[in-house]
Design a protein around this motif. Structure first.
Motif, PDB file in Angstrom:
ATOM      1  N   ALA A 162       5.596   4.851   2.066  1.00  8.84           N
ATOM      2  CA  ALA A 162       5.129   6.051   2.746  1.00  8.84           C
ATOM      3  C   ALA A 162       5.769   7.246   2.058  1.00  8.84           C
ATOM      4  O   ALA A 162       6.993   7.286   1.911  1.00  8.84           O
ATOM      5  CB  ALA A 162       5.490   6.031   4.230  1.00  8.84           C
ATOM      6  N   ILE A 163       4.958   8.199   1.611  1.00  3.84           N
ATOM      7  CA  ILE A 163       5.468   9.353   0.893  1.00  3.84           C
ATOM      8  C   ILE A 163       4.951  10.633   1.533  1.00  3.84           C
ATOM      9  O   ILE A 163       3.747  10.813   1.689  1.00  3.84           O
ATOM     10  CB  ILE A 163       5.101   9.304  -0.613  1.00  3.84           C
TER      11      ILE A 163
ATOM     12  N   ALA B 113      -1.972   7.493  -3.766  1.00  2.00           N
ATOM     13  CA  ALA B 113      -2.072   6.918  -2.421  1.00  2.00           C
ATOM     14  C   ALA B 113      -3.300   6.029  -2.244  1.00  2.00           C
ATOM     15  O   ALA B 113      -4.380   6.328  -2.756  1.00  2.00           O
ATOM     16  CB  ALA B 113      -2.083   8.029  -1.380  1.00  2.00           C
ATOM     17  N   ASP B 114      -3.113   4.953  -1.497  1.00  3.03           N
ATOM     18  CA  ASP B 114      -4.236   4.133  -1.039  1.00  3.03           C
ATOM     19  C   ASP B 114      -4.831   4.709   0.240  1.00  3.03           C
ATOM     20  O   ASP B 114      -6.031   4.652   0.459  1.00  3.03           O
ATOM     21  CB  ASP B 114      -3.769   2.702  -0.775  1.00  3.03           C
ATOM     22  N   GLN B 115      -3.950   5.244   1.090  1.00  4.96           N
ATOM     23  CA  GLN B 115      -4.372   5.880   2.332  1.00  4.96           C
ATOM     24  C   GLN B 115      -3.667   7.217   2.476  1.00  4.96           C
ATOM     25  O   GLN B 115      -2.570   7.418   1.924  1.00  4.96           O
ATOM     26  CB  GLN B 115      -4.019   5.018   3.545  1.00  4.96           C
TER      27      GLN B 115
ATOM     28  N   GLU C 176       0.832  -1.200   0.000  1.00  2.05           N
ATOM     29  CA  GLU C 176       0.000   0.000   0.000  1.00  2.05           C
ATOM     30  C   GLU C 176       0.867   1.250   0.000  1.00  2.05           C
ATOM     31  O   GLU C 176       1.971   1.263   0.546  1.00  2.05           O
ATOM     32  CB  GLU C 176      -0.938   0.020   1.206  1.00  2.05           C
ATOM     33  N   VAL C 177       0.326   2.314  -0.604  1.00  2.00           N
ATOM     34  CA  VAL C 177       0.993   3.615  -0.621  1.00  2.00           C
ATOM     35  C   VAL C 177       0.261   4.526   0.352  1.00  2.00           C
ATOM     36  O   VAL C 177      -0.943   4.768   0.213  1.00  2.00           O
ATOM     37  CB  VAL C 177       0.980   4.232  -2.034  1.00  2.00           C
ATOM     38  N   VAL C 178       0.998   5.012   1.341  1.00  4.18           N
ATOM     39  CA  VAL C 178       0.438   5.902   2.353  1.00  4.18           C
ATOM     40  C   VAL C 178       1.039   7.288   2.150  1.00  4.18           C
ATOM     41  O   VAL C 178       2.257   7.458   2.263  1.00  4.18           O
ATOM     42  CB  VAL C 178       0.742   5.404   3.779  1.00  4.18           C
ATOM     43  N   ALA C 179       0.203   8.266   1.838  1.00  3.98           N
ATOM     44  CA  ALA C 179       0.668   9.648   1.680  1.00  3.98           C
ATOM     45  C   ALA C 179       0.526  10.375   3.005  1.00  3.98           C
ATOM     46  O   ALA C 179      -0.513  10.271   3.675  1.00  3.98           O
ATOM     47  CB  ALA C 179      -0.130  10.355   0.599  1.00  3.98           C
ATOM     48  N   ILE C 180       1.559  11.100   3.384  1.00  2.00           N
ATOM     49  CA  ILE C 180       1.551  11.898   4.609  1.00  2.00           C
ATOM     50  C   ILE C 180       1.508  13.359   4.191  1.00  2.00           C
ATOM     51  O   ILE C 180       2.434  13.861   3.544  1.00  2.00           O
ATOM     52  CB  ILE C 180       2.802  11.623   5.459  1.00  2.00           C
ATOM     53  N   ILE C 181       0.415  14.038   4.506  1.00  2.00           N
ATOM     54  CA  ILE C 181       0.261  15.435   4.101  1.00  2.00           C
ATOM     55  C   ILE C 181       0.146  16.317   5.331  1.00  2.00           C
ATOM     56  O   ILE C 181      -0.259  15.875   6.402  1.00  2.00           O
ATOM     57  CB  ILE C 181      -0.960  15.643   3.182  1.00  2.00           C
ATOM     58  N   GLY C 182       0.522  17.582   5.145  1.00  2.00           N
ATOM     59  CA  GLY C 182       0.475  18.544   6.230  1.00  2.00           C
ATOM     60  C   GLY C 182       1.382  19.704   5.886  1.00  2.00           C
ATOM     61  O   GLY C 182       2.220  19.608   4.981  1.00  2.00           O
TER      62      GLY C 182
END
Length: 255
Positions: free
Chosen positions: A203-204, A216-218, A29-35
């Motif tokens: 994780a990106i 992203a998946d999540q 899975e690809v998890v995008a971290i935004i902020g």
């Protein structure tokens, strides 16, 4: 096998950057971290990469609390995690040598010898791990070109290939396309999706909302000193549970 932080707190000096942060990166899975800038996205990636222990909480790899495990076990886990930074840092060598670097430093001496023999055969047939990684980012025709002669976008693609070549369990990407043109961005995004399809957990950290929606998946949203929401990409962007998430997505200055 999942890579995750559990109730993590971390900071530098007297400053707390992350507090009670729990985030899982599942395989495939690809998890995008935004902020916004400065909220701890890079710090979170560094913790996931096992660069340093958290002040509190745990970092778990396949259910093992890595920082409570033996040094040998921690090294084994670290060798299964690749990281690509915002700016490519390549060696003064050919594209091939850069792409192969991880194969040499992340394996035991016996395994390195076996892989060297296999790679020699593979290179003749164009099927080595490094070749496959370079093909994934569209640079198989630049094997013997010196890394110093590459464009910025090409250099970042080599950095991605270097992390991918040793077939890690997890890839951590810190704003890998922030300074790239649309073509190089598209190549890396395609490579990220391919890594996920191969079962690699990704994780990106990204400032690009559209990028997060594309790949992203999540999505995990960091505001203040922690993650306020995690969920499937469509839900986060279309029906977030936290009002602050919607405000951030809409570009309102809430931080």
């Amino acid at each position: 096998m999942t890579l995750q932080t559990v109730g993590v707190e971390h900071g530098y000096g007297d400053e707390t950057i992350l507090e009670n942060v729990s985030l899982a990166v599942p395989p495939g899975e690809v998890v995008a971290i935004i902020g916004p800038s400065g909220v701890g996205k890079t710090t979170l990636l560094r913790l996931l990469a096992l660069f340093e222990p958290p002040r509190d909480g745990s970092l778990e790899y396949g259910g093992t609390d890595v920082w409570r495990a033996s040094a040998q076990r921690r090294l084994e886990c670290r060798r299964r995690i690749g990281m690509v930074f915002q700016e490519a840092s390549l060696f003064d060598a050919s594209v091939r040598r850069n792409a192969e670097y991880g194969l040499h430093v992340r394996r035991s001496w016996a395994d390195r010898l076996r892989r060297e023999v296999a790679d020699l055969v593979g290179l003749r047939n164009g099927t080595s791990d490094a070749m496959e990684a370079l093909e994934t980012v569209g640079l198989e025709d630049k094997l013997e070109q010196h890394a110093g002669s590459l464009s910025g976008g090409e250099a970042q693609r080599v950095a991605f290939a270097r992390a991918l070549a040793y077939d890690p369990d997890f890839l951590l990407l810190d704003e890998p396309t922030s300074d790239l043109d649309p073509r190089n961005t598209a190549v890396i995004e395609n490579a990220v999706r391919e890594a996920g399809d191969r079962g690699i957990g990704v994780a990106i950290a990204t400032h690009d909302m559209n990028q997060a929606r594309r790949i992203a998946d999540q999505v995990a949203v960091i505001l203040g000193d922690g993650i306020i929401e995690v969920g499937e990409t469509d839900r986060i962007f279309e029906d977030p549970e936290d009002d602050r998430t919607q405000q951030f997505i809409d570009g309102e200055l809430i931080y």
